[in-house]
Design an enzyme around this catalytic site. Structure first.
Site, short mmCIF file in Angstrom:
data_model
loop_
_atom_site.label_atom_id
_atom_site.label_comp_id
_atom_site.label_asym_id
_atom_site.label_seq_id
_atom_site.Cartn_x
_atom_site.Cartn_y
_atom_site.Cartn_z
N ASP A 46 -70.50 46.87 21.48
CA ASP A 46 -70.13 46.86 22.90
C ASP A 46 -69.57 45.49 23.28
O ASP A 46 -70.09 44.46 22.86
CB ASP A 46 -71.34 47.15 23.78
CG ASP A 46 -71.86 48.58 23.64
OD1 ASP A 46 -71.15 49.41 23.06
OD2 ASP A 46 -72.97 48.83 24.11
N CYS A 62 -74.10 46.82 18.19
CA CYS A 62 -73.51 48.14 18.47
C CYS A 62 -72.02 48.09 18.73
O CYS A 62 -71.38 49.13 18.84
CB CYS A 62 -74.23 48.78 19.65
SG CYS A 62 -74.00 47.88 21.18
N CYS A 76 -77.55 47.17 26.60
CA CYS A 76 -76.41 47.44 27.47
C CYS A 76 -76.56 46.73 28.80
O CYS A 76 -75.61 46.16 29.33
CB CYS A 76 -76.28 48.94 27.71
SG CYS A 76 -75.96 49.89 26.21
N CYS A 125 -70.53 52.19 24.97
CA CYS A 125 -71.12 53.49 25.27
C CYS A 125 -71.24 53.68 26.79
O CYS A 125 -70.98 52.77 27.58
CB CYS A 125 -72.49 53.60 24.62
SG CYS A 125 -73.72 52.46 25.29
#
Length: 136
Positions: free
Chosen positions: A65, A63, A132, A89
């Protein structure tokens, strides 16, 4: 017969103002993720040249990150400060913020017992956002 849907205009107004994102984030993930996203704790950097500061840098290729976490440890092995910088995010920012709060005051050994599932549970992250919490 013609039907009217006044709430569609309300949703459209929220969407264009950006508020729908925040409303959805709140309803989907819960209060804590929004709180840590909108008011992140311990953002910044510590002096990387200091002998008692350790730095970790991780990323999630899926993603994009990226998180940098720094801890400052005293002579007794206790974490006295923690800072982070995250590019990602809202869930990644919230996970990083929570992690810095949780490690402060712990020994390094105690901090290593924190699991990503603990962070995900506290923030009520959905399964699609578990990566995350793994960064943190």
């Amino acid at each position: 017969m013609t039907r009217s849907f006044p709430n569609l205009q309300l949703i459209s107004d929220l969407e264009t103002s950006g508020e729908l994102f925040h409303l959805g984030l709140f309803l989907f993930s819960g209060f804590f993720v929004v709180d840590h996203y909108e008011n992140p704790r311990n953002v910044g950097s510590l002096d990387k040249t200091s002998k008692n500061v350790g730095t970790g840098l991780v990323g999630a290729p899926a993603c994009g990150d990226v998180m940098k976490l720094q801890i400052q440890v005293d002579e007794k092995g206790k974490i006295v400060d923690a800072r982070f910088k995250t590019f990602g995010c809202g869930s990644a920012i919230a996970s990083s913020s929570l992690a810095t709060e949780w490690v402060k005051g712990k020994t390094v050994e105690e901090a290593l017992t924190i699991k990503n599932t603990d962070i995900a549970k506290e923030l009520c992250l959905p399964p699609v956002k578990l990566h995350c919490s793994m960064l943190a």
